[in-house]
Design a protein around this motif. Structure first.
Motif, PDB file in Angstrom:
ATOM      1  N   TRP A 296      -6.913   6.392  -4.374  1.00  0.00           N
ATOM      2  CA  TRP A 296      -8.060   6.556  -3.603  1.00  0.00           C
ATOM      3  C   TRP A 296      -7.842   7.367  -2.302  1.00  0.00           C
ATOM      4  N   SER A 297      -8.860   8.447  -2.001  1.00  0.00           N
ATOM      5  CA  SER A 297      -8.601   9.143  -0.916  1.00  0.00           C
ATOM      6  C   SER A 297      -8.522   8.067   0.389  1.00  0.00           C
ATOM      7  N   ASP A 298      -7.560   8.436   1.157  1.00  0.00           N
ATOM      8  CA  ASP A 298      -7.291   7.874   2.401  1.00  0.00           C
ATOM      9  C   ASP A 298      -7.357   8.723   3.683  1.00  0.00           C
ATOM     10  N   GLN A 299      -8.367   9.607   3.483  1.00  0.00           N
ATOM     11  CA  GLN A 299      -8.277  10.553   4.864  1.00  0.00           C
ATOM     12  C   GLN A 299      -9.062  10.006   5.942  1.00  0.00           C
ATOM     13  N   GLU A 300      -8.908  10.229   7.174  1.00  0.00           N
ATOM     14  CA  GLU A 300      -9.814   9.907   8.224  1.00  0.00           C
ATOM     15  C   GLU A 300     -11.229   9.992   8.238  1.00  0.00           C
ATOM     16  N   PRO A 301     -12.130   9.140   8.531  1.00  0.00           N
ATOM     17  CA  PRO A 301     -11.882   8.016   9.308  1.00  0.00           C
ATOM     18  C   PRO A 301     -11.601   6.624   8.482  1.00  0.00           C
ATOM     19  N   ARG A 302     -11.405   6.974   7.072  1.00  0.00           N
ATOM     20  CA  ARG A 302     -11.100   5.776   6.261  1.00  0.00           C
ATOM     21  C   ARG A 302      -9.591   5.132   6.253  1.00  0.00           C
ATOM     22  N   GLU A 303      -9.736   3.665   6.413  1.00  0.00           N
ATOM     23  CA  GLU A 303      -8.435   3.051   6.570  1.00  0.00           C
ATOM     24  C   GLU A 303      -8.348   2.221   5.269  1.00  0.00           C
ATOM     25  N   MET A 304      -7.272   1.995   4.675  1.00  0.00           N
ATOM     26  CA  MET A 304      -7.106   1.172   3.357  1.00  0.00           C
ATOM     27  C   MET A 304      -6.070   0.077   3.662  1.00  0.00           C
ATOM     28  N   ARG A 305      -6.195  -0.943   2.812  1.00  0.00           N
ATOM     29  CA  ARG A 305      -5.236  -1.823   2.532  1.00  0.00           C
ATOM     30  C   ARG A 305      -5.170  -2.479   1.168  1.00  0.00           C
ATOM     31  N   ALA A 306      -4.119  -3.026   0.577  1.00  0.00           N
ATOM     32  CA  ALA A 306      -3.935  -3.561  -0.633  1.00  0.00           C
ATOM     33  C   ALA A 306      -4.008  -5.175  -0.515  1.00  0.00           C
ATOM     34  N   CYS A 307      -4.662  -5.757  -1.308  1.00  0.00           N
ATOM     35  CA  CYS A 307      -4.526  -7.221  -1.525  1.00  0.00           C
ATOM     36  C   CYS A 307      -4.456  -7.805  -2.875  1.00  0.00           C
TER      37      CYS A 307
ATOM     38  N   LEU B  92       1.054  -1.294   0.154  1.00  0.00           N
ATOM     39  CA  LEU B  92      -0.037   0.030  -0.119  1.00  0.00           C
ATOM     40  C   LEU B  92       0.806   1.084  -0.212  1.00  0.00           C
ATOM     41  N   ARG B  93       0.980   2.010  -0.874  1.00  0.00           N
ATOM     42  CA  ARG B  93       1.765   3.481  -1.054  1.00  0.00           C
ATOM     43  C   ARG B  93       0.842   4.559  -0.651  1.00  0.00           C
ATOM     44  N   PHE B  94       1.415   5.700  -0.284  1.00  0.00           N
ATOM     45  CA  PHE B  94       0.640   6.577   0.116  1.00  0.00           C
ATOM     46  C   PHE B  94       1.371   7.969  -0.324  1.00  0.00           C
ATOM     47  N   ASN B  95       0.530   8.921  -0.610  1.00  0.00           N
ATOM     48  CA  ASN B  95       1.352  10.488  -0.952  1.00  0.00           C
ATOM     49  C   ASN B  95       0.732  11.269   0.099  1.00  0.00           C
ATOM     50  N   GLU B  96       1.457  11.745   0.985  1.00  0.00           N
ATOM     51  CA  GLU B  96       1.332  12.566   2.201  1.00  0.00           C
ATOM     52  C   GLU B  96       0.628  13.927   1.788  1.00  0.00           C
ATOM     53  N   ASP B  97       0.913  14.501   0.786  1.00  0.00           N
ATOM     54  CA  ASP B  97       0.413  15.837   0.375  1.00  0.00           C
ATOM     55  C   ASP B  97      -1.131  15.640  -0.153  1.00  0.00           C
ATOM     56  N   SER B  98      -1.285  14.648  -0.609  1.00  0.00           N
ATOM     57  CA  SER B  98      -2.733  14.463  -1.204  1.00  0.00           C
ATOM     58  C   SER B  98      -3.680  13.626  -0.382  1.00  0.00           C
ATOM     59  N   GLN B  99      -3.051  12.917   0.588  1.00  0.00           N
ATOM     60  CA  GLN B  99      -3.557  11.883   1.463  1.00  0.00           C
ATOM     61  C   GLN B  99      -4.204  10.786   0.600  1.00  0.00           C
ATOM     62  N   CYS B 100      -3.609  10.352  -0.418  1.00  0.00           N
ATOM     63  CA  CYS B 100      -3.967   9.359  -1.359  1.00  0.00           C
ATOM     64  C   CYS B 100      -3.184   8.036  -1.184  1.00  0.00           C
ATOM     65  N   ALA B 101      -3.847   6.947  -1.525  1.00  0.00           N
ATOM     66  CA  ALA B 101      -3.222   5.547  -1.447  1.00  0.00           C
ATOM     67  C   ALA B 101      -3.504   4.676  -2.549  1.00  0.00           C
ATOM     68  N   TRP B 102      -2.699   3.847  -3.028  1.00  0.00           N
ATOM     69  CA  TRP B 102      -2.792   3.032  -4.101  1.00  0.00           C
ATOM     70  C   TRP B 102      -2.105   1.747  -3.756  1.00  0.00           C
ATOM     71  N   GLY B 103      -2.646   0.712  -4.523  1.00  0.00           N
ATOM     72  CA  GLY B 103      -1.668  -0.795  -4.206  1.00  0.00           C
ATOM     73  C   GLY B 103      -1.006  -0.960  -5.397  1.00  0.00           C
ATOM     74  N   VAL B 104       0.101  -1.800  -4.948  1.00  0.00           N
ATOM     75  CA  VAL B 104       1.052  -2.392  -5.953  1.00  0.00           C
ATOM     76  C   VAL B 104       1.296  -3.712  -6.058  1.00  0.00           C
ATOM     77  N   TYR B 105       1.261  -4.474  -6.915  1.00  0.00           N
ATOM     78  CA  TYR B 105       1.770  -5.923  -6.700  1.00  0.00           C
ATOM     79  C   TYR B 105       2.831  -6.039  -7.670  1.00  0.00           C
TER      80      TYR B 105
END
Length: 143
Positions: free
Chosen positions: A119-130, A71-84
């Protein structure tokens, strides 16, 4: 050629270069990637420039193949995405949980390397990649 013309030409060229450099910097900042859910171009841009960190990852082996989902995360935008990435084909997707519900988003078909959109990963949302590989599912921790 007249020395005054040469000096004037150099000065106007330097001034133009300064204006273009300042204008380009502002335009580049304004036109930077956005956190539009599902947008893969932002994920590609931040991956290519290294503008992310990996808060959680999961690795596993199947025989001789080494596989990894992040799970990768960009701090400035509060975005996350998955990489396999791995030696075997796997289906990649993101999950998020919010308000007691879990959602699966942005599924990518079987590949040895894949990434989701952001995808937005702002509170209260939590994310994970599978990643689903050979009937088993491997997920990162929640972030």
């Amino acid at each position: 050629m007249n020395l005054r013309r040469i000096a004037a030409s150099l000065l106007s060229g330097a001034a133009l270069a300064t204006i273009l450099a300042v204008g380009t910097g502002s335009a580049a900042q304004a036109a930077g990637p956005q956190c539009d859910n599902g947008d893969r171009s932002s994920a590609r841009f931040w991956s290519d420039t290294g503008d992310y960190y990996t808060p959680v990852r999961r690795t596993w082996t199947n025989g001789t193949s080494y596989n990894k989902v992040e799970l990768r995360f960009n701090e400035d935008s509060q975005c996350a995405w998955g990489v396999y990435s791995g030696g075997r084909r796997a289906n990649l997707y993101l999950e998020y949980r919010e308000d007691g519900y879990r959602y699966q988003v942005d599924r990518r078909s079987s590949s040895r390397y894949a990434y989701t959109g952001v995808w937005s990963d702002q509170e209260p949302r939590e994310m994970r990649a599978c990643a689903a590989d050979a009937g088993r599912v491997y997920c990162t921790g929640w972030y």
